[in-house]
Design a protein around this motif. Structure first.
Motif, mmCIF file in Angstrom:
data_model
loop_
_atom_site.group_PDB
_atom_site.id
_atom_site.type_symbol
_atom_site.label_atom_id
_atom_site.label_comp_id
_atom_site.label_asym_id
_atom_site.label_seq_id
_atom_site.Cartn_x
_atom_site.Cartn_y
_atom_site.Cartn_z
ATOM 1 N N TRP A 213 5.933 -63.371 16.960
ATOM 2 C CA TRP A 213 6.449 -63.059 15.628
ATOM 3 C C TRP A 213 5.661 -63.715 14.495
ATOM 4 C CZ3 TRP A 213 9.521 -59.127 16.040
ATOM 5 C CH2 TRP A 213 10.314 -58.970 17.171
ATOM 6 N N GLY A 214 4.800 -64.662 14.799
ATOM 7 C CA GLY A 214 3.994 -65.279 13.761
ATOM 8 C C GLY A 214 4.673 -66.457 13.101
ATOM 9 N N TYR A 215 4.451 -66.596 11.801
ATOM 10 C CA TYR A 215 4.893 -67.775 11.044
ATOM 11 C C TYR A 215 6.411 -67.893 11.024
ATOM 12 C CZ TYR A 215 4.685 -71.362 7.409
ATOM 13 O OH TYR A 215 4.789 -72.538 6.709
ATOM 14 N N GLY A 216 6.917 -69.116 11.144
ATOM 15 C CA GLY A 216 8.356 -69.350 11.208
ATOM 16 C C GLY A 216 9.040 -69.237 9.863
ATOM 17 N N ASN A 217 10.368 -69.317 9.892
ATOM 18 C CA ASN A 217 11.145 -69.299 8.661
ATOM 19 C C ASN A 217 11.973 -70.581 8.561
ATOM 20 O OD1 ASN A 217 13.463 -68.921 10.308
ATOM 21 N ND2 ASN A 217 13.318 -66.701 10.120
ATOM 22 N N SER A 218 12.765 -70.697 7.508
ATOM 23 C CA SER A 218 13.595 -71.894 7.322
ATOM 24 C C SER A 218 15.042 -71.480 7.101
ATOM 25 C CB SER A 218 13.097 -72.709 6.126
ATOM 26 O OG SER A 218 13.168 -71.951 4.934
ATOM 27 N N THR A 219 15.524 -70.622 7.978
ATOM 28 C CA THR A 219 16.784 -69.928 7.733
ATOM 29 C C THR A 219 18.031 -70.785 7.895
ATOM 30 O OG1 THR A 219 16.745 -69.191 10.025
ATOM 31 C CG2 THR A 219 15.871 -67.680 8.369
ATOM 32 N N GLY A 220 17.882 -72.080 7.996
ATOM 33 C CA GLY A 220 19.056 -72.920 8.155
ATOM 34 C C GLY A 220 19.818 -73.201 6.893
ATOM 35 N N LYS A 221 19.411 -72.665 5.773
ATOM 36 C CA LYS A 221 20.070 -73.001 4.506
ATOM 37 C C LYS A 221 21.552 -72.669 4.542
ATOM 38 C CE LYS A 221 18.091 -74.466 1.716
ATOM 39 N NZ LYS A 221 17.816 -75.908 1.584
ATOM 40 N N MET A 222 21.899 -71.528 5.121
ATOM 41 C CA MET A 222 23.311 -71.160 5.267
ATOM 42 C C MET A 222 23.660 -71.083 6.743
ATOM 43 S SD MET A 222 25.402 -67.682 4.196
ATOM 44 C CE MET A 222 25.152 -67.800 2.428
ATOM 45 N N LYS A 223 24.791 -71.681 7.089
ATOM 46 C CA LYS A 223 25.265 -71.642 8.468
ATOM 47 C C LYS A 223 26.686 -71.076 8.505
ATOM 48 C CE LYS A 223 21.645 -73.845 10.158
ATOM 49 N NZ LYS A 223 21.746 -75.253 10.564
ATOM 50 N N LEU A 224 27.048 -70.528 9.659
ATOM 51 C CA LEU A 224 28.394 -70.037 9.904
ATOM 52 C C LEU A 224 29.092 -70.958 10.906
ATOM 53 C CD1 LEU A 224 27.546 -66.230 10.189
ATOM 54 C CD2 LEU A 224 28.329 -67.481 8.170
ATOM 55 N N THR A 225 30.395 -70.773 11.065
ATOM 56 C CA THR A 225 31.197 -71.745 11.797
ATOM 57 C C THR A 225 31.746 -71.204 13.117
ATOM 58 O OG1 THR A 225 33.283 -71.081 10.774
ATOM 59 C CG2 THR A 225 31.930 -72.680 9.570
ATOM 60 N N ALA A 226 32.070 -72.141 14.002
ATOM 61 C CA ALA A 226 32.661 -71.781 15.287
ATOM 62 C C ALA A 226 33.984 -71.034 15.138
ATOM 63 C CB ALA A 226 32.841 -73.037 16.142
ATOM 64 N N PRO A 227 34.901 -71.469 14.249
ATOM 65 C CA PRO A 227 36.140 -70.707 14.110
ATOM 66 C C PRO A 227 35.922 -69.262 13.668
ATOM 67 C CG PRO A 227 36.465 -72.912 13.256
ATOM 68 C CD PRO A 227 34.996 -72.773 13.554
ATOM 69 N N LEU A 228 34.932 -69.011 12.817
ATOM 70 C CA LEU A 228 34.631 -67.626 12.458
ATOM 71 C C LEU A 228 34.163 -66.860 13.687
ATOM 72 C CD1 LEU A 228 34.025 -65.255 10.474
ATOM 73 C CD2 LEU A 228 31.692 -66.186 10.335
ATOM 74 N N PHE A 229 33.218 -67.417 14.413
ATOM 75 C CA PHE A 229 32.658 -66.756 15.591
ATOM 76 C C PHE A 229 33.767 -66.373 16.567
ATOM 77 C CE2 PHE A 229 30.740 -66.696 19.818
ATOM 78 C CZ PHE A 229 29.584 -65.972 19.613
ATOM 79 N N TYR A 230 34.698 -67.293 16.798
ATOM 80 C CA TYR A 230 35.757 -67.051 17.773
ATOM 81 C C TYR A 230 36.932 -66.260 17.204
ATOM 82 C CZ TYR A 230 33.563 -69.655 21.512
ATOM 83 O OH TYR A 230 32.711 -70.039 22.521
ATOM 84 N N SER A 231 36.892 -65.949 15.920
ATOM 85 C CA SER A 231 37.973 -65.149 15.335
ATOM 86 C C SER A 231 37.769 -63.652 15.538
ATOM 87 C CB SER A 231 38.086 -65.429 13.827
ATOM 88 O OG SER A 231 37.015 -64.840 13.105
ATOM 89 N N TYR A 232 36.528 -63.229 15.781
ATOM 90 C CA TYR A 232 36.273 -61.795 15.965
ATOM 91 C C TYR A 232 37.000 -61.286 17.205
ATOM 92 C CZ TYR A 232 32.611 -61.582 12.386
ATOM 93 O OH TYR A 232 31.927 -61.603 11.203
ATOM 94 N N ARG A 233 37.549 -60.114 17.074
ATOM 95 C CA ARG A 233 38.251 -59.494 18.183
ATOM 96 C C ARG A 233 37.256 -58.901 19.184
ATOM 97 N NH1 ARG A 233 43.506 -58.338 17.493
ATOM 98 N NH2 ARG A 233 43.352 -56.361 18.629
ATOM 99 N N ASP A 234 37.736 -58.742 20.419
ATOM 100 C CA ASP A 234 36.873 -58.173 21.454
ATOM 101 C C ASP A 234 36.338 -56.811 21.009
ATOM 102 O OD1 ASP A 234 37.384 -60.349 23.019
ATOM 103 O OD2 ASP A 234 38.911 -59.364 24.243
ATOM 104 N N ASN A 235 35.061 -56.604 21.257
ATOM 105 C CA ASN A 235 34.388 -55.327 21.009
ATOM 106 C C ASN A 235 34.122 -55.041 19.529
ATOM 107 O OD1 ASN A 235 34.397 -54.655 23.829
ATOM 108 N ND2 ASN A 235 36.584 -54.177 23.607
ATOM 109 N N ASP A 236 34.340 -56.017 18.661
ATOM 110 C CA ASP A 236 33.963 -55.880 17.253
ATOM 111 C C ASP A 236 32.462 -56.125 17.153
ATOM 112 O OD1 ASP A 236 33.476 -56.197 14.501
ATOM 113 O OD2 ASP A 236 35.466 -57.042 14.138
ATOM 114 N N THR A 237 31.706 -55.082 16.837
ATOM 115 C CA THR A 237 30.244 -55.202 16.824
ATOM 116 C C THR A 237 29.736 -56.127 15.733
ATOM 117 O OG1 THR A 237 29.954 -53.281 15.363
ATOM 118 C CG2 THR A 237 30.014 -52.864 17.751
ATOM 119 N N ARG A 238 30.574 -56.439 14.767
ATOM 120 C CA ARG A 238 30.127 -57.273 13.653
ATOM 121 C C ARG A 238 29.808 -58.703 14.079
ATOM 122 N NH1 ARG A 238 34.969 -55.561 9.608
ATOM 123 N NH2 ARG A 238 36.096 -56.176 11.511
ATOM 124 N N ARG A 239 30.457 -59.198 15.125
ATOM 125 C CA ARG A 239 30.240 -60.592 15.514
ATOM 126 C C ARG A 239 28.783 -60.870 15.855
ATOM 127 N NH1 ARG A 239 31.862 -63.170 21.198
ATOM 128 N NH2 ARG A 239 29.890 -62.087 21.611
#
Length: 649
Positions: free
Chosen positions: A344-370
């Motif tokens: 992929w070449g040169y890296g990025n610095s995409t850590g400026k914004m992060k998401l949380t574990a409770p959000l990740f685990y809040s998605y319902r099964d088969n929700d493609t958005r997660r």
């Protein structure tokens, strides 16, 4: 001429803009400040393009207002944890609500935003007096479109400034040579928003719908965006806000500072504002010009490809950027490319914004958005063979999930070939999206639920959809054909009680918009920012204690070289029944590895978690999300400006 606006010198001129579709490349005529340019539709178009060019700066929408300043919410965090969260000289402390008027970025954003407003003021004033805009002119319609664009963009700029700073100077005319109209005191934010809504009513009559007129793509302010922005402003105006002083006739929130209360308008005014919002949301919905892309995944693929969606126009307005010249989405925020890789070449610095574990685990099964939204992995050179590129899961990083909506793996071939030879920062050109059709649908659901007294009621002036039906369009789109019934069952199961259904709207907002910069502002107008951040922290502890997070996860790879993780195989919810760990190719410690035992300190539980949004929760001024005006801005204001909310000048 130096253009000065109430606080400091504004210097925006000379910005070279290259949009993703290249229609904003040309911005200046040699006689830019000559009023005669408004006797030409071509030169007027260049002046309007200059407004768009101003939106491409790092201190406006290329970086700060598209990413950094929209944190923190209950699901989106700046990459400032532990001691970093208290660093008031960077965004890490300031976005954790530990604001300092001395942070230089405050004055820089203020200056650049007002600089673009100054350009808009010039266009608005000069088009109104142009002979080409007079009744009977053959060019009146074209000049009217330019006026409508300038009015809409100015409304967007002022609206964002109000959301960041609260009461601010409202300047609607270009600066005079003697600067006699340049230094202004603050205007009450309600008066500002009322003025913006009047301007947008005018703009709506002047603008075309997206792609109705050649060149008016969703990279332009169009009728649809003017309608939707007006509705958004009306709903914000009807909502809660921390104020410099109490306002008579307004409701005060139960938890509120005495000196700087959190208030909203009374019931009668609030109802009128919601009816206004409903009117304009209905106009967008019934126009037939905008709809949801049936595939959430494809919508984000197009965004990463720099391809405008001219079939559905789901993105009602995108601020145009330029590949390798402007745009931090996918570089400062997005899926993580850690260092230089062969693939992929040169890296990025995409850590400026992060998401949380409770959000990740809040998605319902088969929700493609997660899995499109949350990226709990990084790509880097193989630790055993640097000639290879490999994907790695993130280990125990419950507050460190990357935002996957902007993904280098989905970017176009031109970007890739440039990135493979890049040796320094390589911007992506991805457009920030200021309004999606799903915003409109959830705004509409909110208005209808409130005005009709519940999710299934009707109301005069609606688009013929109930609140439940509008939410269903958003929620069900996130599920593929094999799992639509699951989505439909969820929507049908939602309570018919108005207050309970509102909670479902709040949750859908999180699932749909995580990482996009909308959530914080909706939580503020709902007066839920403090409550939801507190809830997120408690949810993390509860889920950790009850074993929701496995201590270890197992997974397989998609290729024989074991470089690409099969994300569908990852045991995020523990080993499936009857399956043993030895049946997987790899494993790693996960969020459950944190220790909640009070006898021993754990970095995540005892250091990182308390630091998140610490200024908002522990400030002497309750709910202090408003940013201070920068010290240098105040010192240059000729005594017209001052800070409130307990900040020093």
């Amino acid at each position: 001429m130096k253009k000065i606006l109430s606080i400091t010198t504004l210097a925006v001129g000379g910005v070279l803009a290259l949009a993703s579709c290249s229609d904003f490349l040309d911005q200046r005529s040699e006689s830019e400040m000559d009023e005669s340019i408004y006797n030409s539709t071509y030169f007027t178009s260049l002046r309007v393009n200059q407004i768009y060019g101003g939106l491409m700066q790092d201190r406006t929408y290329a970086q700060d207002l598209a990413i950094v300043w929209n944190m923190n919410s209950d699901i989106e965090l700046v990459d400032g944890l532990g001691n970093n969260a208290y660093n008031t000289s960077s965004e890490r402390g300031n976005m954790n609500y530990n604001f300092d008027p001395g942070w230089a970025r405050l004055s820089q954003v203020w200056e650049d935003m007002y600089g673009v407003i100054e350009d808009a003021n010039d266009v608005i004033g000069k088009v109104r007096t142009s002979p080409l805009y007079e009744e009977g002119s053959t060019e009146r319609e074209t000049m009217g479109r330019y006026l409508g664009e300038a009015l809409t963009l100015r409304a967007m700029l002022y609206f964002d400034l109000v959301r960041y700073f609260g009461d601010i100077p409202l300047k609607l005319d270009a600066s005079l040579p003697d600067l006699s109209n340049a230094y202004l005191e603050k205007t009450d934010r309600d008066d500002i928003m009322d003025t913006l809504m009047v301007d947008l009513e005018e703009a709506i009559e002047l603008l075309p719908w997206a792609d109705e007129v050649t060149g008016y793509t969703t990279e332009h302010a169009t009728k649809g965006y003017a309608h939707a922005l007006l509705a958004q402003i009306a709903m914000t105006r009807a909502g809660w806000a921390i104020r410099e002083q109490s306002k008579e006739g307004y409701e005060t929130a139960p938890k509120s500072s005495n000196e700087y209360p959190t208030q909203r308008p009374g019931e009668t005014e609030r109802k009128a504002l919601l009816e206004k919002a409903l009117k304009h949301l209905t106009a967008v919905i019934t126009s037939g010009r905008h709809s949801l892309n049936p595939s959430f995944e494809n919508e984000w693929y197009l965004i990463n490809q720099l391809t405008l969606d001219q079939t559905y126009h789901e993105n009602i307005f995108e601020i145009p950027m330029g590949l390798n010249t402007h745009g931090e989405l996918g570089y400062t925020v997005g899926a993580r490319l850690n260092g230089v890789t062969s693939k992929w070449g040169y890296g990025n610095s995409t850590g400026k914004m992060k998401l949380t574990a409770p959000l990740f685990y809040s998605y319902r099964d088969n929700d493609t958005r997660r899995d499109i939204t949350c990226s709990p992995m990084e790509t880097k050179a193989d630790e055993e063979d640097e000639t290879k590129t490999k994907e790695y899961m993130l280990k125990n990083a419950p507050f460190g999930i990357y935002v996957g909506k902007w993904d280098f793996r989905k970017m176009n071939e031109t970007w890739l070939q440039q990135n493979l030879v890049a040796t320094a920062k390589h911007t992506t050109g991805i457009n920030p999206v200021k309004m999606r059709y799903s915003n409109v649908l959830l705004f509409y659901a909110e208005c209808m639920n409130e005005l009709a007294g519940g999710p299934d009621g009707t109301y005069a002036g609606s688009a013929g959809l109930t609140a439940r039906q509008a939410l269903a369009l958003v929620h069900e789109r996130a599920y593929d054909a094999d799992h639509k019934a699951e989505a439909q069952a969820y929507v049908a199961s939602l309570s018919s009680d108005k207050d309970e259904f509102f909670k479902a709207i709040v949750q859908e907002n999180a699932w749909e918009f995580a990482g996009e910069g909308f959530r914080k502002w909706d939580l503020i107008r709902w007066n839920l920012l403090v409550d939801k951040i507190t809830e997120f922290k408690q949810t993390y502890l509860t889920q950790l204690e009850t074993g929701v997070y496995p201590k270890k996860i197992y997974f397989n790879y998609e290729d024989e070289g074991k470089t690409e993780i099969d994300m569908s195989s990852v045991t995020f919810k523990g080993l499936p029944d009857g399956v043993q760990s030895k049946e997987y190719q790899d494993s790693i410690d996960w969020f459950g590895a944190a220790k909640i035992d009070e006898a021993s300190e754990d970095t995540q539980v005892d250091v990182n978690l308390p630091s998140i949004s610490s200024g908002l929760l522990n400030s002497d001024v309750y709910n202090r999300y408003i940013m201070p005006i920068g010290s240098t801005t105040i010192s240059a204001s000729n005594g017209k400006l001052h800070n409130s909310y307990g900040y020093n000048d």
